[in-house]
Write a protein that holds these residues in place. Structure first.
Motif, PDB file in Angstrom:
ATOM      1  N   GLY A   1       0.810  -1.209   0.000  1.00  0.00           N
ATOM      2  CA  GLY A   1       0.000   0.000   0.000  1.00  0.00           C
ATOM      3  C   GLY A   1       0.841   1.255   0.000  1.00  0.00           C
TER       4      GLY A   1
ATOM      5  N   GLU B   1      -2.769   5.902   5.792  1.00  0.00           N
ATOM      6  CA  GLU B   1      -2.254   4.622   5.298  1.00  0.00           C
ATOM      7  C   GLU B   1      -3.394   3.872   4.638  1.00  0.00           C
ATOM      8  OE1 GLU B   1      -0.701   0.268   6.878  1.00  0.00           O
ATOM      9  OE2 GLU B   1      -0.668   1.966   8.260  1.00  0.00           O
TER      10      GLU B   1
ATOM     11  N   ASP C   1      -3.947   0.332   2.413  1.00  0.00           N
ATOM     12  CA  ASP C   1      -3.274  -0.912   2.054  1.00  0.00           C
ATOM     13  C   ASP C   1      -4.004  -1.647   0.934  1.00  0.00           C
ATOM     14  OD1 ASP C   1      -1.491  -0.345   4.083  1.00  0.00           O
ATOM     15  OD2 ASP C   1      -2.481  -1.634   5.536  1.00  0.00           O
TER      16      ASP C   1
END
Length: 195
Positions: A59, A76, A78
């Motif tokens: 990711g 973040e 992924d």
């Protein structure tokens, strides 16, 4: 025939769906673009549901700093492979999520992630407001439930209306991205800073 080809091209650009998927959706809807869009959206949701149990180990971490320098975001997101993480579509999705977080200031990723103390504090305030209305108990409870559902939807990233298209939520945008890239995609976490 040219009109059918134009429709196929238009739908492929809009949805990033495969040629045969678009062609089949148009055939199912007798050439109706709106019907084909709806069919492709449903197929995308089914595809996303199948992929949701697959593990994600790759990711991107994306940053966004607002033009005035007073709001910053790290997020973040992924996916399953580094190949997908490098695609323009995935990168664009991650950038849009960071922009959305900067703009809409969600508390957490999913509704179930809202801290219990914040939920109970909000519920107490809503119950107090509803009690002051002097409605019957069953009506008061419906008011409290409705306001809490709305509050939760406004605070969790996945249930917020997407800042660039308020007809869709961030969760629906995520489902469309999963269908388009062909892999499971998870918004793992984020942090938002504001002066």
């Amino acid at each position: 025939m040219a009109s059918t080809m134009e429709k196929i091209k238009q739908l492929r650009e809009e949805t990033s769906a495969g040629m045969m998927d678009v062609k089949n959706a148009l055939e199912e809807s007798d050439g109706d673009l709106d019907g084909a869009r709806k069919s492709l959206k449903e197929k995308g949701k089914a595809t996303a549901a199948k992929k949701s149990s697959r593990e994600v180990h790759e990711g991107l971490i994306e940053s966004y700093i607002h033009f005035n320098g007073k709001v910053g975001v790290l997020v973040e997101v992924d996916c399953e492979t580094d190949f997908v993480a490098r695609t323009e579509q995935f990168r664009g999705f991650v950038k849009n999520v960071a922009l959305h977080i900067a703009s809409m200031n969600p508390l957490c990723v999913a509704p179930e992630d809202i801290p219990e103390d914040q939920l109970s504090e909000e519920r107490s305030a809503v119950e107090k407001q509803a009690a002051e209305m002097g409605k019957p108990e069953n009506v008061t409870q419906k008011i409290v439930d409705g306001r809490m559902d709305k509050w939760i939807a406004e605070r969790a990233l996945l249930t917020q209306p997407y800042v660039k298209d308020e007809d869709n939520t961030v969760g629906e945008l995520l489902q469309e991205t999963i269908a388009a890239v062909g892999e499971n995609v998870v918004i793992r976490r984020f942090v938002r800073y504001e002066l």
